[in-house]
Design an enzyme around this catalytic site. Sequence first.
Site, mmCIF file in Angstrom:
data_model
loop_
_atom_site.group_PDB
_atom_site.id
_atom_site.type_symbol
_atom_site.label_atom_id
_atom_site.label_comp_id
_atom_site.label_asym_id
_atom_site.label_seq_id
_atom_site.Cartn_x
_atom_site.Cartn_y
_atom_site.Cartn_z
ATOM 1 N N ILE A 132 0.730 -1.207 0.133
ATOM 2 C CA ILE A 132 -0.113 0.108 0.112
ATOM 3 C C ILE A 132 0.753 1.348 -0.022
ATOM 4 C CG2 ILE A 132 -0.030 0.059 2.482
ATOM 5 C CD1 ILE A 132 -3.069 1.049 2.287
ATOM 6 N N CYS A 133 0.416 2.299 -0.548
ATOM 7 C CA CYS A 133 1.093 3.560 -0.648
ATOM 8 C C CYS A 133 2.326 3.649 -1.187
ATOM 9 C CB CYS A 133 0.943 4.351 0.806
ATOM 10 S SG CYS A 133 1.441 5.913 0.994
ATOM 11 N N GLY A 134 3.503 3.938 -0.618
ATOM 12 C CA GLY A 134 4.860 4.161 -1.049
ATOM 13 C C GLY A 134 5.385 2.550 -1.391
ATOM 14 N N THR A 189 4.102 0.693 -2.976
ATOM 15 C CA THR A 189 3.769 0.281 -4.433
ATOM 16 C C THR A 189 4.873 0.702 -5.215
ATOM 17 O OG1 THR A 189 2.226 2.140 -4.786
ATOM 18 C CG2 THR A 189 1.333 0.418 -4.106
ATOM 19 N N ALA A 193 -2.831 -1.028 -3.096
ATOM 20 C CA ALA A 193 -3.738 0.106 -2.767
ATOM 21 C C ALA A 193 -3.098 1.358 -2.667
ATOM 22 C CB ALA A 193 -4.445 -0.301 -1.631
#
Length: 202
Positions: free
Chosen positions: A101-103, A105, A158
């Site tokens: 999730i977030c960074g 990715t 996400a």
Amino acid sequence: MARTVHLAVYDTLADWEPGHATAWLARAGHEIRTVGPTTDPVTTIGGMRIVPDLALEDLRPEDSALLILPGGDLWDTGDDLAPFAAAARRFLDAGVPVAAICGATAGLAREGLLDDRAHTSAVSFYLAATGYKGGEHYVDADAVTDKGADGAGDLITAGPTEPVAFAREVLGRMGAFEGARLDAWYRLFHDSDPAAYEELNS
């Protein structure tokens, strides 16, 4: 099958992002173990101090049911967390799912793990800035699960504003909730739907 879920922890960890997923996985009977760069304490964005259960060098896919990679400022400020993206590659190659999730990715994008998989993130141009080759596989959705092919593990992604949608994908993949109960869980925690509480607990 392994019942242990490994949660990556590192300095600047976005504490709020994995919370729904890990709490409900634990309630479903999974053991949650934290994995740090070493076993030295780390400090989250929110100032919480976590002592990892094990060091990344000791993490093996065969001992795990899932690897969760939360966001954190360090994903975008250097290569400190690149070893976690490399670990994700080992997990996926071994057929063990990974959830990012977030960074995180962006870390997977730099590792080349999103080049040929459906995925999402904060926005498409955030990942494009990494120079990765997977732009055509970007999906504008709250959370995305890509089913691994040829024995590769499933990958869940996400964006930073969607910890509940992220958890929905994780909980569904791990069998914590299924079908109507998974939908009810999501409606309760994402939409504050009071009817969903009764459905979830019926």
